[in-house]
Design an enzyme around this catalytic site. Structure first.
Site, PDB file in Angstrom:
ATOM      1  N   ASP A   1      10.156  29.952  -8.380  1.00 44.54           N
ATOM      2  CA  ASP A   1       9.061  30.164  -9.321  1.00 44.54           C
ATOM      3  C   ASP A   1       8.725  31.656  -9.367  1.00 44.54           C
ATOM      4  O   ASP A   1       9.623  32.488  -9.244  1.00 44.54           O
ATOM      5  CB  ASP A   1       7.854  29.324  -8.888  1.00 44.54           C
ATOM      6  CG  ASP A   1       7.030  28.834 -10.067  1.00 44.54           C
ATOM      7  OD1 ASP A   1       6.423  29.678 -10.741  1.00 44.54           O
ATOM      8  OD2 ASP A   1       6.989  27.613 -10.306  1.00 44.54           O
TER       9      ASP A   1
ATOM     10  N   HIS B   1       1.504  31.195 -11.164  1.00 50.24           N
ATOM     11  CA  HIS B   1       2.233  29.945 -11.387  1.00 50.24           C
ATOM     12  C   HIS B   1       2.926  29.447 -10.122  1.00 50.24           C
ATOM     13  O   HIS B   1       2.829  28.260  -9.754  1.00 50.24           O
ATOM     14  CB  HIS B   1       3.257  30.167 -12.513  1.00 50.24           C
ATOM     15  CG  HIS B   1       3.870  28.921 -13.061  1.00 50.24           C
ATOM     16  ND1 HIS B   1       4.955  28.307 -12.485  1.00 50.24           N
ATOM     17  CD2 HIS B   1       3.565  28.184 -14.154  1.00 50.24           C
ATOM     18  CE1 HIS B   1       5.294  27.252 -13.205  1.00 50.24           C
ATOM     19  NE2 HIS B   1       4.462  27.148 -14.227  1.00 50.24           N
TER      20      HIS B   1
ATOM     21  N   SER C   1       5.162  21.735 -15.422  1.00 50.31           N
ATOM     22  CA  SER C   1       5.226  22.609 -14.243  1.00 50.31           C
ATOM     23  C   SER C   1       4.363  22.072 -13.118  1.00 50.31           C
ATOM     24  O   SER C   1       4.656  22.275 -11.938  1.00 50.31           O
ATOM     25  CB  SER C   1       4.740  24.019 -14.590  1.00 50.31           C
ATOM     26  OG  SER C   1       5.738  24.789 -15.191  1.00 50.31           O
TER      27      SER C   1
END
Length: 766
Positions: A146, A217, A548
């Site tokens: 990520d 994220h 996600s």
């Protein structure tokens, strides 16, 4: 980041290099080159040295052009190549294939309780299931590819964890803003891979070669999978409670492969390659590209090697719903994860001057508007007749018309939170954000910079009509906070990508769905919750939505299953998740699709919403060996070189191939009827008993009257644990059918303890 559901692109990477001659521009492009290990000379002790020597033999300087050498994810390398290099490599017998480096995008507290997971640490003997069998994830290591990690987050505390498993070979790398001492018994690895990104974009300003997460994220996904329990967690007071990952006892290894412009295939492969070498047990990738043959998909290639080594791989399905056939990451060895809601919401209200009150959602954390109504406006732009002001695009609103008023904005084109920023900068005191028809009445909450309420498409139409027709439209916004036990729940997210699978239509995808709407998890200290430059807030947690978010939920649950059943293969774990998933919400009705409110189907939710407790004891599993995946590849219309590039086995001859891709021993069925010769479709499956010896299962079937289904045998008697039994299903279409026709059914094997369910999708082709 939290404001956008990022969509998917697949682009080649171009870098233009100007030589000393001012008029000459040469295209220097990054390629991923797949090598045939059978051609490796014994004189080279490592594959990396062989790749360098091979490039030198073709007059390609590896010191200038070679970016990565791969050995675990697959045999090959990534390099920046000039146009005249390509025919040299393509003519080489040692080269199986070469493809442009693709660019992928990210698919961007209440969850454990909603999924039925016990408290952590366990509070009583009745919480024995995952606690005693799996230790909350035990010594399982989840590799998260990520945007990196914010190691200071309390979600990565190692309090109470035993020493790092001795088998672990990973490391924490140094960087300009990252030291190895930041890792611990929870965060056991942190690395970054940026050569593909830098080859395409150069040394981008603000991008440091470091595992530190400056986007948020990666921290969010990693803590969702295996974050430690953190009491009194919330975002600006929303979703208060104890935040924890699905597998709080598991370890996290962060591999930063995503940067400001996205995630490059060469960097992703390098991350997978290193994760395999480090010894991860689970791979979690909340990112994806477009639909492409597996031989041109680095994620499919890299995860194939991982699964061969016993590593479970979960990937997000994409955020391109509700469009049909919008899936990504559809390889059968990958767990493809869609998104659904929790039973938690953040209601907010828009009350109008005509007395009507509309319910929406919001994560606004300020003082609010009070109770006094103010004027509401729509389409008051600086350019008369332009629609840009209706979407509240930057620079589109006229401050003279907006100041002190609530602004009605249409969703689309730019980020939701950016619209709020535009309204605030123009002097507006509030915003009502209305869904487009494609979004339906699905509501995704945002932590706006001003009082703002997001409403569904139907409510938006009524509010818009009022604003445009009333002589003096007025409005006031109010915020309720956090509400639990929302009904109906779960609902499939409208943005969740869905089938049918266009890469291999006879493979039903997605596999399952999990929590992916308004998820609270840890956040980076380098960025505000909206991701906007002017957002100076720095909360420890953020609420985000996307596949996600659902992907790391499943990665964490897979870690629990791996810890409880260390002898299970990746396909057995995926089978357990799929065959025990449920398709009924908390009102007793079938799962609904937020896009239109109608009942969802297996193209939308796969096998259903994951149920971790039932997955712990599925009774039976559909197991798949590495050679079965190779036989599956051989049944596709791929060249020998493409199959070798994926399988990485020099002995692959396709002497064994499936008669049909649908004959893979998969826990679901995708049946396609064609002309008269394809009016009958026959598939075989094999079930392995992971329950009790002496278990007996009987068949049940449900489906459309237009299809006749015959199963032989209709009873399975397993005398021993580990015993394997086969059955055959014959599907017969009773009608000619049209290409637009579709139908769905279920095959279940049941006894008093278990129900092993497999969804079936039916299509008719001319």
């Amino acid at each position: 980041m939290g404001s956008k559901l990022l969509h998917i692109v697949l682009l080649p990477l171009l870098l233009f290099v100007t030589s000393l001659a001012p008029t000459l521009v040469v295209c220097n492009q990054t390629y991923i080159v797949y090598m045939n290990p059978a051609h490796k000379p014994s004189a080279h002790p490592t594959h990396a040295l062989w790749y360098q020597a091979h490039l030198q033999s073709l007059s390609i300087d590896p010191s200038r052009h070679l970016l990565y050498s791969y050995s675990a994810a697959f045999h090959g390398f990534a390099a920046q190549l000039l146009p005249h290099h390509l025919p040299l490599l393509r003519r080489s017998p040692a080269v199986l294939d070469l493809q442009p480096d693709p660019l992928y995008r990210l698919h961007t507290t209440r969850s454990p309780l909603f999924l039925g997971l016990p408290p952590w640490p366990p509070t009583s003997s009745r919480h024995h299931t995952f606690a005693t069998k799996g230790g909350g994830g035990g010594d399982v290591v989840i590799g998260v590819l990520d945007t990196g990690v914010w190691p200071e987050s309390p979600s990565f505390s190692d309090a109470g964890l035993p020493p790092v498993p001795s088998r672990w070979r990973g490391a924490c790398e140094s960087g300009p803003d990252f030291t190895p001492s930041l890792c611990n018994r929870k965060l056991v690895g942190a690395r970054s891979f940026s050569r593909g990104f830098r080859a395409s974009r150069g040394d981008a300003e603000g991008e440091r070669a470091s595992p530190r997460d400056r986007e948020g994220h990666g921290t969010h996904t990693a803590s969702t999978a295996a974050g430690a329990p953190v009491a009194n967690a919330s975002l600006l007071g929303y979703a208060p409670g104890t935040a924890r990952g699905m597998a709080p006892g598991a370890r996290v290894a962060a591999y930063k492969v995503c940067w400001t412009s996205g995630c490059y295939g060469s960097d992703i492969l390098a991350g997978i390659d290193q994760a395999i070498e480090d010894g991860v047990d689970i791979l979690s990738l909340s990112l994806g590209g477009g639909s492409a043959p597996y031989s041109r998909d680095p994620i499919a290639v890299g995860t194939f090697s991982a699964v061969q080594r016993g590593i479970f791989a979960a990937c997000s399905a994409g955020n391109s719903g509700p469009s049909r056939s919008s899936l990504t990451n559809t390889a059968p060895w990958i767990a493809t994860i869609g998104a659904g809601t929790l039973d938690r919401d953040f209601p907010a209200y828009a009350e109008l001057g005509n007395g009507k009150r509309f319910t929406g959602v919001s994560l606004y954390g300020g003082d609010g508007m009070g109770k006094k109504m103010v004027p509401i406006v729509y389409g008051k732009g600086v350019q008369v007749g332009s629609n840009s002001s209706k979407f509240c695009l930057p620079g589109s609103l006229n401050p003279a018309e907006v100041k002190g008023k609530v602004v009605f904005c249409d969703r689309g084109i730019n980020a939701r939170v950016e619209k709020g920023e535009v309204v605030k900068e123009a002097g507006g005191v509030g915003m009502i954000l209305a869904n487009a028809a494609a979004n339906g009445d699905e509501l995704v909450a945002d932590s706006h910079l001003l009082p703002a309420v997001a409403v569904g498409a139907k409510s938006g139409d009524l509010i818009r009509e009022y604003v445009q027709s009333d002589a003096d439209p007025m409005a006031v916004l109010s915020f309720e906070g956090t509400v639990l036990d929302v009904r109906p729940s779960p609902v499939v997210a409208a943005f969740s990508s869905r089938g049918p699978n266009m890469v291999v239509p006879r493979l039903l995808k997605p596999d399952v769905i999990g929590p992916g709407v308004n998820i609270l998890a840890a956040w980076s200290g380098a960025i505000g919750p909206t991701g906007l430059v002017k957002d100076e807030r720095r909360p420890e947690f953020n609420i985000m939505s996307g596949t996600s978010m659902s992907c790391p939920h499943i990665s964490g649950v897979a870690a629990l299953l791996k810890a409880a059943h260390p002898d299970w293969s990746p396909s057995a774990i995926k089978s357990a998740l799929m065959t025990t998933a449920y398709t009924v919400d908390n009102t007793g009705s079938l799962l609904r699709d937020a896009a239109g409110g109608s009942n969802a189907n297996p193209w939308i939710y796969g096998s259903g919403y994951v149920d971790p407790q039932k997955a712990l004891s599925p009774g039976l599993v559909y197991d798949i060996a590495a050679e079965d995946y190779t036989a599956f590849l051989c049944s596709l219309d791929y060249s020998t070189n493409h199959i070798l590039a994926i399988s990485q086995s020099p002995n692959t001859t396709c002497s064994r191939r499936l008669s049909d891709p649908g004959n893979l021993n998969y826990p679901s069925f995708s049946v396609i009827f064609g002309r008269k010769s394809r009016r009958i479709v026959r598939y075989s499956r094999e079930l392995t008993n992971v329950g009790l010896s002496g278990s007996v299962y009987n068949l049940t079937y449900s489906g459309p009257p237009s299809v006749s289904v015959t199963v032989r045998p209709t009873k399975l008697v397993f005398k021993q644990v580990g015993e394997k039994l086969k059955y055959t299903v014959t599907f017969t279409s009773k009608k000619q059918g049209n290409p637009t026709d579709m139908a769905f059914g279920w095959i279940s094997w049941k006894n008093e303890q278990h129900q092993v369910r497999s969804p079936i999708s039916y299509m008719w082709q001319m």
